[in-house]
Write an enzyme that holds these catalytic residues in place. Structure first.
Site, PDB file in Angstrom:
ATOM      1  N   ASN A   9       0.882  -1.173   0.000  1.00  0.00           N
ATOM      2  CA  ASN A   9       0.000   0.000   0.000  1.00  0.00           C
ATOM      3  C   ASN A   9       0.922   1.226   0.000  1.00  0.00           C
ATOM      4  O   ASN A   9       1.532   1.542   1.008  1.00  0.00           O
ATOM      5  CB  ASN A   9      -0.880  -0.033   1.262  1.00  0.00           C
ATOM      6  CG  ASN A   9      -1.693   1.238   1.429  1.00  0.00           C
ATOM      7  OD1 ASN A   9      -1.779   2.064   0.514  1.00  0.00           O
ATOM      8  ND2 ASN A   9      -2.302   1.397   2.597  1.00  0.00           N
ATOM      9  N   LYS A  11       0.173   4.278  -0.262  1.00  0.00           N
ATOM     10  CA  LYS A  11      -0.452   5.463   0.361  1.00  0.00           C
ATOM     11  C   LYS A  11      -0.213   6.716  -0.495  1.00  0.00           C
ATOM     12  O   LYS A  11      -0.132   6.620  -1.711  1.00  0.00           O
ATOM     13  CB  LYS A  11       0.071   5.639   1.786  1.00  0.00           C
ATOM     14  CG  LYS A  11      -0.044   4.360   2.606  1.00  0.00           C
ATOM     15  CD  LYS A  11       0.128   4.590   4.073  1.00  0.00           C
ATOM     16  CE  LYS A  11       0.085   3.269   4.800  1.00  0.00           C
ATOM     17  NZ  LYS A  11       0.105   3.404   6.235  1.00  0.00           N
ATOM     18  N   HIS A  94      -9.442   1.059   5.094  1.00  0.00           N
ATOM     19  CA  HIS A  94      -8.134   1.182   5.748  1.00  0.00           C
ATOM     20  C   HIS A  94      -8.301   2.073   6.976  1.00  0.00           C
ATOM     21  O   HIS A  94      -9.110   2.998   6.978  1.00  0.00           O
ATOM     22  CB  HIS A  94      -7.121   1.788   4.765  1.00  0.00           C
ATOM     23  CG  HIS A  94      -5.719   1.733   5.294  1.00  0.00           C
ATOM     24  ND1 HIS A  94      -5.233   2.657   6.191  1.00  0.00           N
ATOM     25  CD2 HIS A  94      -4.711   0.848   5.082  1.00  0.00           C
ATOM     26  CE1 HIS A  94      -3.986   2.344   6.500  1.00  0.00           C
ATOM     27  NE2 HIS A  94      -3.641   1.247   5.841  1.00  0.00           N
ATOM     28  N   GLU A  96      -6.695   4.444   8.064  1.00  0.00           N
ATOM     29  CA  GLU A  96      -6.545   5.889   7.800  1.00  0.00           C
ATOM     30  C   GLU A  96      -7.830   6.461   7.207  1.00  0.00           C
ATOM     31  O   GLU A  96      -8.163   7.618   7.445  1.00  0.00           O
ATOM     32  CB  GLU A  96      -5.319   6.116   6.896  1.00  0.00           C
ATOM     33  CG  GLU A  96      -4.030   5.909   7.690  1.00  0.00           C
ATOM     34  CD  GLU A  96      -2.860   5.364   6.896  1.00  0.00           C
ATOM     35  OE1 GLU A  96      -2.860   5.435   5.661  1.00  0.00           O
ATOM     36  OE2 GLU A  96      -1.930   4.841   7.551  1.00  0.00           O
ATOM     37  N   GLU A 166      -5.446  -5.334  10.505  1.00  0.00           N
ATOM     38  CA  GLU A 166      -4.390  -4.362  10.742  1.00  0.00           C
ATOM     39  C   GLU A 166      -4.637  -3.654  12.072  1.00  0.00           C
ATOM     40  O   GLU A 166      -5.438  -2.696  12.133  1.00  0.00           O
ATOM     41  CB  GLU A 166      -4.380  -3.312   9.628  1.00  0.00           C
ATOM     42  CG  GLU A 166      -4.161  -3.889   8.250  1.00  0.00           C
ATOM     43  CD  GLU A 166      -3.578  -2.845   7.314  1.00  0.00           C
ATOM     44  OE1 GLU A 166      -2.456  -3.049   6.836  1.00  0.00           O
ATOM     45  OE2 GLU A 166      -4.237  -1.804   7.096  1.00  0.00           O
ATOM     46  N   GLY A 172       2.552   1.720  10.744  1.00  0.00           N
ATOM     47  CA  GLY A 172       3.504   2.817  10.587  1.00  0.00           C
ATOM     48  C   GLY A 172       4.229   3.188  11.870  1.00  0.00           C
ATOM     49  O   GLY A 172       4.872   4.230  11.950  1.00  0.00           O
ATOM     50  N   SER A 212       3.440  -2.744  10.238  1.00  0.00           N
ATOM     51  CA  SER A 212       4.901  -2.795  10.350  1.00  0.00           C
ATOM     52  C   SER A 212       5.485  -4.151   9.957  1.00  0.00           C
ATOM     53  O   SER A 212       6.482  -4.608  10.531  1.00  0.00           O
ATOM     54  CB  SER A 212       5.350  -2.382  11.759  1.00  0.00           C
ATOM     55  OG  SER A 212       4.933  -1.051  12.034  1.00  0.00           O
TER      56      SER A 212
HETATM   57  C1  PEP Z   1      -0.677  -0.155   6.066  1.00  0.00           C
HETATM   58  O1  PEP Z   1      -0.682   0.976   5.685  1.00  0.00           O
HETATM   59  O2  PEP Z   1      -1.629  -0.864   5.754  1.00  0.00           O
HETATM   60  C2  PEP Z   1       0.432  -0.625   6.887  1.00  0.00           C
HETATM   61  C3  PEP Z   1       0.329  -1.794   7.428  1.00  0.00           C
HETATM   62  O3  PEP Z   1       1.510   0.219   7.012  1.00  0.00           O
HETATM   63  P1  PEP Z   1       2.949  -0.168   7.654  1.00  0.00           P
HETATM   64  O4  PEP Z   1       3.393  -1.438   7.019  1.00  0.00           O
HETATM   65  O5  PEP Z   1       3.829   1.001   7.331  1.00  0.00           O
HETATM   66  O6  PEP Z   1       2.721  -0.334   9.135  1.00  0.00           O
END
Ligand code: PEP
Length: 250
Positions: A9, A11, A94, A96, A166, A172, A212
């Protein structure tokens, strides 16, 4: 064996030319991957990325879409536009989108059904906030997001749905859920799918982990019985690390 999916992703990162360059770098690195590989650039980068990965095994996804097909919705992007470009999957719900832009389970559910009706596979993201985990509510939050996000989706259509668990506190932040903790929620979600649909549907559904994930922890996470792939943010922005993630089993 479930049809694992390793997904990046991107973003709101990369201009169209940078996204195309990254995609071109990734193509040879993932060409022998044993599992499905997906990248999700921002809307304006999608045509350049589709062009860059033409003829490869990379699936191009969008990061979001509108909950209606067309009309006076300034700034929105329609499922019909994505379909016309050749987009095959779309990330929906997501954290976000839920927590920065206030998307509700009901809006996300409309998007899930619209994607399915147009032959695009939704990647339905679910996951709890830190305070919800600390209050012992992680499973309950995921159950509600699953049940409401999938409302009205038939068992036949569920074959074309991917779930991404998630935990919001792990996105992040560099904090990864332990493989055991992540697997416990994945197993609980599978149980919920069995209740909502059937044991066969629960056994089949692909549940990715996101938060992460990186080349250093992917093997341990992917070794868990209920983890069927990764939705990866930061570590998907460099071809080398994404290539390693896509080839985690080699
Ligand atoms: C994500 O944006 O779905 C995500 C898991 O980000 P990251 O891997 O940076 O934690």
């Amino acid at each position: 064996m479930r049809n694992y999916l390793i997904a990046g992703n991107w973003k709101m990162n990369k201009t169209p030319s940078e996204a195309a360059a990254l995609a071109k770098e990734i193509v040879p690195m993932v060409k022998d991957a044993d599992y499905r590989v997906m990248v999700a650039p921002s809307f304006v980068c999608i045509p350049a990325v589709i062009d860059a990965v033409k003829g490869s095994n990379i699936i191009v996804a969008a990061q979001n879409m509108a909950n209606t097909e067309a009309g006076a919705f300034t700034g929105e992007t329609s499922v019909l536009m994505l379909k016309d470009l050749g987009v095959e999957m779309v990330i929906l719900g997501h954290s976000e989108r839920r927590h920065i832009y206030g998307e509700t389970n009901e809006i996300i559910n409309e998007k899930v059904k619209l994607a399915l009706a147009n032959g695009i596979t939704p990647v339905l993201c679910i996951g709890e906030l830190l305070e919800e985990r600390e209050a012992g509510k992680a499973e309950a939050v995921c159950y509600e997001q699953l049940e409401k996000g999938l409302a009205g989706v038939s068992e036949a259509d569920l074959d074309n749905v991917v779930i991404a668990y998630e935990p919001v506190w792990a996105i992040g932040t560099g904090k990864t859920a332990t493989p055991d903790d992540a697997d416990a929620i994945h197993a609980a979600c599978r149980k919920k799918i069995a209740e909502l649909y059937s044991d066969a549907a629960a056994e089949k559904i692909v549940i990715q982990y996101g938060g992460s994930m990186n080349p250093g922890n992917v093997k341990n996470l992917m070794a868990m019985e209920n983890i069927d792939g990764g939705l990866i943010g930061g570590a998907s922005l460099k071809a080398d690390s994404f290539g390693e993630l896509a080839n985690f089993n080699k």
